[in-house]
Write a protein that holds these residues in place. Structure first.
Motif, mmCIF file in Angstrom:
data_model
loop_
_atom_site.group_PDB
_atom_site.id
_atom_site.type_symbol
_atom_site.label_atom_id
_atom_site.label_comp_id
_atom_site.label_asym_id
_atom_site.label_seq_id
_atom_site.Cartn_x
_atom_site.Cartn_y
_atom_site.Cartn_z
ATOM 1 N N GLU A 91 -9.426 -1.704 -1.696
ATOM 2 C CA GLU A 91 -8.826 -0.663 -2.545
ATOM 3 C C GLU A 91 -8.631 -1.217 -3.968
ATOM 4 N N LEU B 5 -0.967 4.574 -1.168
ATOM 5 C CA LEU B 5 -2.226 4.486 -0.418
ATOM 6 C C LEU B 5 -1.969 4.696 1.062
ATOM 7 N N ASP B 6 -3.044 4.919 1.809
ATOM 8 C CA ASP B 6 -2.946 5.038 3.262
ATOM 9 C C ASP B 6 -2.733 3.637 3.839
ATOM 10 N N LYS C 32 -6.580 -0.481 -6.380
ATOM 11 C CA LYS C 32 -5.181 -0.735 -6.749
ATOM 12 C C LYS C 32 -4.673 -2.036 -6.116
ATOM 13 N N ALA D 245 0.828 -1.210 0.000
ATOM 14 C CA ALA D 245 0.000 0.000 0.000
ATOM 15 C C ALA D 245 0.861 1.258 0.000
#
Length: 630
Positions: free
Chosen positions: A551, A539-540, A553, A534
């Motif tokens: 998510e 991403l977070d 992705k 992530a």
């Protein structure tokens, strides 16, 4: 023409028959002295050595001590113990004393522990320490057959009774045994003279993936034959205190680690005990020449290498990835030639040498068993000068049936039979075996015994497989794990699951589809690896796992993993849909066996809603899955 029976190729070992397990100890004593035979953990990076002679003396004293407390030959003794030197001492004490030990997995639920102790009719219980005693003590209220309890390490204990039963320490048993030996110097000789190779040595309750555990009865010769015959096939094995150094971290409650121990004992090999959690440090501190493992540990090591390669910047990263790609092209059994051979030599100097150093720098070979190891991993480690000898067997076969030898090793296979063992493939693909390694039967269960051992002595393993043209055995699946789609097509889930879990982003996987029109999968991500991914994707990485697995992705990366797993599979067997389950399977909650195999029935029950959701509104995928074979 009848079914072909496969046996050991020439010059791959010698069958060793007619020995009791105490014989293994006393023959080692006659040949070797090792001042650091067993090495008991004594804090981070420290071990306390026990010499081979002290091991024998203490085992004898413990045997006489157990008899002094009222046990007679043939009595059953339950073990609830850590996998360390204390276990080995208690085990050998029982073997010398003609007692039958019954090891219990520390990860078993209380009801399973109670069942094993009661079903096995244990007359005594041996535990490692205060913590384990406190865990198991409440169960004794409903186990009147247990006459007394023994604790190996009495640190922190200030009582001599537990649930109304006498509580003895190792120290007390040793003292009682030494007194008895002083009064009767021939006591041990008489005990040894009564033991026969065919006598029952231990009852090992299989963890199993379904139902109640079964008590597998193994004789002295079952295990001694298996251990010594298997070790005889490793010609390079160096005995004695200046020979191999073994690191032991697998549970001795399992027959795999236990049989290995008797092999180490026969050759007086120095054995250092550790735990899976402390493995990384122990490898550097002990610098072993060998260890045994389950494939999941090797997959974790490989996963760390892949992640490291992905994260390395610049020239170092390019070199590391180049070396990893070279290793993936390696093929066991085929000698590298020309430019490729030169490239491997360069990669070894730049990269592979560091891999070996991370494992202590002295690994001569690794023994793998308990589950399937991917061919890719076997080849990659071999390219880096770390041979993995994968084998195959079951608790019921003591356990080794086949294994790869250092000079006879093929990736994707579990090797060739050990000498004295016969193997054949039944008409339905099931692997059958016959020989001195096959158990005496299931304890108090003759009907189940007859179900698996036929009139000709063939043990039906329940595994599906085939032999290659070279005579190497390949396991394809468990017979009971095969499932049929509603289209009538059969699917083998294990090859797909093995491919999925070989990726560092996948902790576990369950391939599903019985009664449905297509194959799907539940994927349990490795949380640490997923959060690192992530971060790389921007991403977070700190958001709850439940959100992270949704998510887009992230799902895209896992779809690529699924696509790779599907390559080369029959069209109807390919995974059409999957779901990321943000949970971790565990032995404690009953979703994994102690050898880290998924318990299918438990997962089907627990994740029934997720499985059903995979098939809702999936007519398009279902239509694709019913495409006729080309």
């Amino acid at each position: 023409m009848g079914e072909r029976i496969y046996t050991a190729p020439p010059d791959t070992g010698t069958p060793v028959l007619g020995k009791t397990l105490p014989d293994v100890l006393y023959e080692a004593l006659a040949r070797y002295e090792n001042p650091a035979f067993l090495n008991q953990p004594a804090g981070p990076g420290r071990w306390t050595p026990i010499s081979l002679r002290d091991f024998a003396e203490q085992a004898e004293a413990l045997a006489l001590g157990l008899h002094a407390m009222g046990l007679e030959r043939g009595a059953h003794v339950a073990f609830y113990m850590e996998s360390d030197a204390h276990f080995c001492l208690a085990d050998m004490a029982c073997l010398i004393g003609g007692l039958i030990d019954v090891p219990i997995y520390l990860t078993h639920a209380p009801e399973s522990i109670h069942y094993v102790i009661e079903h096995a009719e244990a007359r005594a219980l041996v535990v490692s320490n205060r913590a384990l005693l406190e865990r198991v003590a409440p169960l004794l209220r409903d186990l009147p057959g247990v006459q007394f309890v023994v604790v190996a390490d009495a640190t922190g204990l200030d009582t001599d009774r537990v649930e109304g039963r006498p509580l003895y320490t190792f120290a007390q048993l040793l003292e009682a045994g030494r007194q008895r030996r002083a009064a009767d110097p021939e006591a041990i000789a008489r005990l040894r003279a009564q033991i026969r190779p065919g006598d029952l040595a231990t009852i090992i309750y299989t963890s199993g993936t379904t139902g109640r555990p079964k008590g597998v009865m193994l004789s002295h010769e079952n295990i001694s034959f298996n251990a010594l015959t298997s070790f005889s096939g490793i010609k390079q094995y160096r005995p004695g205190p200046d020979g191999e150094v073994a690191l032991s971290f697998l549970p001795l409650t399992h027959v795999f680690a236990r049989t290995l121990f008797y092999g180490y004992l026969y050759y007086a090999t120095s054995v250092y005990f550790t735990t899976p959690d402390a493995l990384r440090d122990a490898l550097r501190q002990v610098r072993p020449t060998t260890f045994a493992t389950v494939p999941r540990v090797l997959e974790k090591i490989y996963g760390a290498l892949v992640e490291r390669a992905a994260a390395m910047p610049g020239l170092k990263g390019r070199i590391f990835r180049w070396a990893l790609d070279l290793a993936r092209r390696y093929e066991l059994g085929r000698e590298p030639r020309g430019l490729y051979r030169l490239q491997l030599a360069v990669a070894d100097r730049l990269v592979y040498r560091k891999w070996r150093e991370a494992m202590g720098g002295r690994i001569a070979f690794i023994i793998a068993g308990g589950a399937a190891l991917s061919a890719e991993l076997a080849n990659i480690f071999a390219a880096a000068g770390i041979p993995i000898l994968q084998g195959y067997g079951l608790t019921e076969t003591s356990p080794v049936i086949t294994y790869n030898r250092p000079e006879l090793n093929r990736a994707g296979t579990v090797g060739v039979p050990i000498p004295g063992v016969e193997v054949k493939i039944a008409e339905d693909g099931e692997i059958l075996t016959r020989g001195p390694h096959v158990m005496l039967g299931y304890y108090k269960d003759p009907e189940r015994t007859r179900e698996v051992i036929d009139e000709e002595g063939w043990f039906h393993t329940g595994d599906i497989g085939y032999f290659t043209e070279e005579g190497f055995l390949v396991i394809t699946d468990r017979k009971k794990d095969l499932f049929k789609l509603s289209t009538g097509k059969y699917v083998m889930p294990q090859p797909l699951e093995q491919r999925l879990t070989a990726d560092p982003l996948v902790e576990q996987a369950l391939v599903v589809g019985p009664g449905y029109k297509f194959t799907a999968a539940l994927i349990f991500p490795d949380e640490e690896a997923l959060r690192r991914l992530a971060r790389r994707l921007g991403l977070d990485a700190n958001q709850p796992l439940e959100k992270l697995v949704r998510e887009p992705k992230i799902l895209e990366v896992y779809q690529q993993i699924v696509d790779r797993a599907n390559e080369g599979m029959d069209p109807w067997a390919t995974i059409k849909r999957f779901v990321l389950v943000p949970e971790r399977l565990s032995i404690e909650e009953g979703t994994l066996t102690p050898t880290l195999k998924v318990r299918r029935s438990a997962l089907y029950k627990k994740y029934e809603a997720q499985i059903r959701a995979l098939y809702e509104g999936a007519e398009a995928e279902a239509q694709e899955a019913t495409t006729p074979e080309s």
